[in-house]
Each structure stands twice: as C-alpha cells, then as structure tokens.
Design a protein around this motif. Structure first.
Motif, PDB file in Angstrom:
ATOM      1  N   CYS A  33       0.910  -1.192  -0.020  1.00 14.22           N
ATOM      2  CA  CYS A  33       0.024   0.057   0.215  1.00 14.22           C
ATOM      3  C   CYS A  33       0.850   1.051   0.039  1.00 14.22           C
ATOM      4  O   CYS A  33       1.736   1.125   0.102  1.00 14.22           O
ATOM      5  CB  CYS A  33      -0.991   0.088   1.357  1.00 14.22           C
ATOM      6  N   GLY A  34       0.424   2.249  -0.187  1.00 14.02           N
ATOM      7  CA  GLY A  34       1.068   3.581  -0.247  1.00 14.02           C
ATOM      8  C   GLY A  34       1.970   3.667  -1.292  1.00 14.02           C
ATOM      9  O   GLY A  34       1.816   2.892  -2.354  1.00 14.02           O
ATOM     10  N   ASP A  35       3.251   4.082  -1.101  1.00 15.26           N
ATOM     11  CA  ASP A  35       4.433   3.872  -2.173  1.00 15.26           C
ATOM     12  C   ASP A  35       4.826   2.613  -2.429  1.00 15.26           C
ATOM     13  O   ASP A  35       5.748   2.226  -3.347  1.00 15.26           O
ATOM     14  CB  ASP A  35       5.423   5.005  -1.720  1.00 15.26           C
ATOM     15  N   ALA A  36       4.681   1.822  -1.367  1.00  9.39           N
ATOM     16  CA  ALA A  36       5.155   0.383  -1.735  1.00  9.39           C
ATOM     17  C   ALA A  36       4.611  -0.356  -3.014  1.00  9.39           C
ATOM     18  O   ALA A  36       5.071  -1.125  -3.681  1.00  9.39           O
ATOM     19  CB  ALA A  36       4.778  -0.448  -0.531  1.00  9.39           C
ATOM     20  N   VAL A  37       3.658   0.268  -3.542  1.00 14.35           N
ATOM     21  CA  VAL A  37       3.018  -0.314  -4.833  1.00 14.35           C
ATOM     22  C   VAL A  37       3.752   0.129  -5.885  1.00 14.35           C
ATOM     23  O   VAL A  37       3.646  -0.688  -7.073  1.00 14.35           O
ATOM     24  CB  VAL A  37       1.572   0.194  -5.260  1.00 14.35           C
ATOM     25  N   TYR A  38       5.078   1.082  -5.859  1.00 16.14           N
ATOM     26  CA  TYR A  38       5.861   1.287  -6.972  1.00 16.14           C
ATOM     27  C   TYR A  38       6.517  -0.132  -7.164  1.00 16.14           C
ATOM     28  O   TYR A  38       7.360  -0.254  -8.334  1.00 16.14           O
ATOM     29  CB  TYR A  38       6.686   2.340  -6.604  1.00 16.14           C
ATOM     30  N   ALA A  39       6.703  -0.927  -6.277  1.00 19.77           N
ATOM     31  CA  ALA A  39       7.299  -2.399  -6.545  1.00 19.77           C
ATOM     32  C   ALA A  39       6.809  -3.190  -7.473  1.00 19.77           C
ATOM     33  O   ALA A  39       7.615  -3.895  -8.223  1.00 19.77           O
ATOM     34  CB  ALA A  39       7.258  -3.145  -5.179  1.00 19.77           C
ATOM     35  N   LEU A  40       5.682  -2.597  -8.107  1.00 23.00           N
ATOM     36  CA  LEU A  40       5.072  -3.457  -9.096  1.00 23.00           C
ATOM     37  C   LEU A  40       5.056  -2.850 -10.547  1.00 23.00           C
ATOM     38  O   LEU A  40       4.488  -3.501 -11.456  1.00 23.00           O
ATOM     39  CB  LEU A  40       3.317  -3.437  -8.763  1.00 23.00           C
ATOM     40  N   ARG A  41       5.788  -1.797 -10.502  1.00 22.58           N
ATOM     41  CA  ARG A  41       6.145  -1.225 -11.958  1.00 22.58           C
ATOM     42  C   ARG A  41       6.705  -2.204 -12.797  1.00 22.58           C
ATOM     43  O   ARG A  41       7.505  -2.514 -12.681  1.00 22.58           O
ATOM     44  CB  ARG A  41       6.801   0.193 -11.742  1.00 22.58           C
ATOM     45  N   ASP A  42       6.229  -2.036 -14.163  1.00 21.65           N
ATOM     46  CA  ASP A  42       6.900  -2.771 -15.174  1.00 21.65           C
ATOM     47  C   ASP A  42       8.311  -2.330 -15.142  1.00 21.65           C
ATOM     48  O   ASP A  42       8.608  -1.111 -15.382  1.00 21.65           O
ATOM     49  CB  ASP A  42       6.295  -2.526 -16.431  1.00 21.65           C
ATOM     50  N   GLY A  43       9.287  -3.357 -15.478  1.00 14.22           N
ATOM     51  CA  GLY A  43      10.739  -3.340 -15.589  1.00 14.22           C
ATOM     52  C   GLY A  43      11.418  -3.067 -14.405  1.00 14.22           C
ATOM     53  O   GLY A  43      12.735  -2.957 -14.415  1.00 14.22           O
ATOM     54  N   ALA A  44      10.645  -2.616 -13.104  1.00 11.95           N
ATOM     55  CA  ALA A  44      11.423  -2.486 -11.854  1.00 11.95           C
ATOM     56  C   ALA A  44      12.215  -3.990 -11.385  1.00 11.95           C
ATOM     57  O   ALA A  44      11.388  -5.014 -11.387  1.00 11.95           O
ATOM     58  CB  ALA A  44      10.464  -1.888 -10.914  1.00 11.95           C
ATOM     59  N   GLU A  45      13.370  -3.940 -10.863  1.00  7.78           N
ATOM     60  CA  GLU A  45      13.807  -4.646 -10.147  1.00  7.78           C
ATOM     61  C   GLU A  45      13.122  -5.576  -9.120  1.00  7.78           C
ATOM     62  O   GLU A  45      13.067  -6.785  -8.917  1.00  7.78           O
ATOM     63  CB  GLU A  45      15.181  -4.598  -9.554  1.00  7.78           C
ATOM     64  N   THR A  46      12.358  -4.712  -8.586  1.00  7.18           N
ATOM     65  CA  THR A  46      11.483  -4.976  -7.466  1.00  7.18           C
ATOM     66  C   THR A  46      10.320  -5.875  -7.841  1.00  7.18           C
ATOM     67  O   THR A  46       9.747  -6.969  -7.219  1.00  7.18           O
ATOM     68  CB  THR A  46      10.856  -3.929  -6.565  1.00  7.18           C
ATOM     69  N   GLN A  47       9.522  -5.768  -9.150  1.00  8.87           N
ATOM     70  CA  GLN A  47       8.705  -6.558  -9.732  1.00  8.87           C
ATOM     71  C   GLN A  47       9.219  -7.774  -9.980  1.00  8.87           C
ATOM     72  O   GLN A  47       8.678  -8.897  -9.734  1.00  8.87           O
ATOM     73  CB  GLN A  47       8.375  -5.758 -11.082  1.00  8.87           C
ATOM     74  N   GLN A  48      10.739  -8.122 -10.521  1.00 13.56           N
ATOM     75  CA  GLN A  48      11.146  -9.431 -10.590  1.00 13.56           C
ATOM     76  C   GLN A  48      11.411  -9.920  -9.406  1.00 13.56           C
ATOM     77  O   GLN A  48      10.905 -11.076  -9.264  1.00 13.56           O
ATOM     78  CB  GLN A  48      12.388  -9.009 -11.313  1.00 13.56           C
ATOM     79  N   GLN A  49      11.624  -9.488  -8.232  1.00 16.81           N
ATOM     80  CA  GLN A  49      11.822 -10.062  -6.873  1.00 16.81           C
ATOM     81  C   GLN A  49      10.407 -10.658  -6.524  1.00 16.81           C
ATOM     82  O   GLN A  49      10.264 -11.548  -5.954  1.00 16.81           O
ATOM     83  CB  GLN A  49      12.191  -8.971  -5.952  1.00 16.81           C
ATOM     84  N   LEU A  50       9.266  -9.768  -6.769  1.00 17.86           N
ATOM     85  CA  LEU A  50       8.009 -10.365  -6.384  1.00 17.86           C
ATOM     86  C   LEU A  50       7.643 -11.307  -7.243  1.00 17.86           C
ATOM     87  O   LEU A  50       6.970 -12.426  -6.718  1.00 17.86           O
ATOM     88  CB  LEU A  50       6.953  -9.081  -6.541  1.00 17.86           C
ATOM     89  N   GLN A  51       8.054 -11.647  -8.603  1.00 15.88           N
ATOM     90  CA  GLN A  51       7.645 -12.520  -9.389  1.00 15.88           C
ATOM     91  C   GLN A  51       8.144 -13.881  -9.066  1.00 15.88           C
ATOM     92  O   GLN A  51       7.708 -14.948  -8.845  1.00 15.88           O
ATOM     93  CB  GLN A  51       7.897 -12.143 -10.683  1.00 15.88           C
ATOM     94  N   ASN A  52       9.598 -13.672  -8.660  1.00 16.32           N
ATOM     95  CA  ASN A  52      10.455 -14.678  -8.212  1.00 16.32           C
ATOM     96  C   ASN A  52       9.885 -15.478  -6.922  1.00 16.32           C
ATOM     97  O   ASN A  52      10.153 -16.501  -6.422  1.00 16.32           O
ATOM     98  CB  ASN A  52      11.867 -14.404  -7.989  1.00 16.32           C
TER      99      ASN A  52
END
Length: 98
Positions: A33-52
C-alpha cells in the motif's frame, strides 16, 4: 502462524521489501500500500523480486494506491479497504513493516 505482511514505504529507499520476502512463510501473504505499490512497476527490479517470490494468490495491493500512482499490475490482486480489513482478519497475525 499465517501472517499478513503490510508494506507502505517505497521499495527504492531501503530494503524492507527484500527483508520481508526473505522472511515470508509459505502460508503468509503480502499487502503493498502507499508508495510500496511502486514495487509493481513494469521493468522494476522489485517487480522481478516479487515474481520470483511466487506469491500467486498471496500478493495484494491496495487499489486506491495503484490508481493514484497509475500502476496496472496483473502480479498483485487489487483490494479495496473493505477487503484489506477482511484480509487482516483472515490471517492470525498482521505485521506492518514500519
């Protein structure tokens, strides 16, 4: 004991998200929630971490925050505040990563 982990801080300022992902149990869930949703942005390293992390049906994001930041993600289940409350009651424990 199944735990709902809640992160609200930007994933780019510190390693809360990485620490949380390392500690997640197989019955735990994660709500961004809040700014943590930026982790889901396409191409972000954090998006890959969440997928993994293979969270499948255990990754949630507050819909209002996704909309406010114009983020569209099929990785997380978008929830409203009512569903957030229901999630917090579904899990034995809620851990907010302050």
């Amino acid at each position: 004991m199944p735990t709902l982990h809640v992160i609200s801080h930007s994933p780019f300022g510190d390693d809360r998200l990485g620490s949380c992902l390392r500690l997640l149990g197989s019955d735990d869930a994660l709500l961004l929630c809040g700014d943590a949703v930026y982790a889901l942005r396409d191409g972000a390293e954090t998006q890959q971490q969440l997928q993994n992390a293979k969270l499948e049906q255990r990754l949630f994001a507050l819909d209002e925050d996704l909309q406010a930041r114009a983020i569209i993600s099929s990785l997380a289940n978008a929830v409203d505040y009512q569903a957030f409350v229901a999630l917090s009651l579904q899990y034995d424990k809620v851990n907010s990563w302050l």
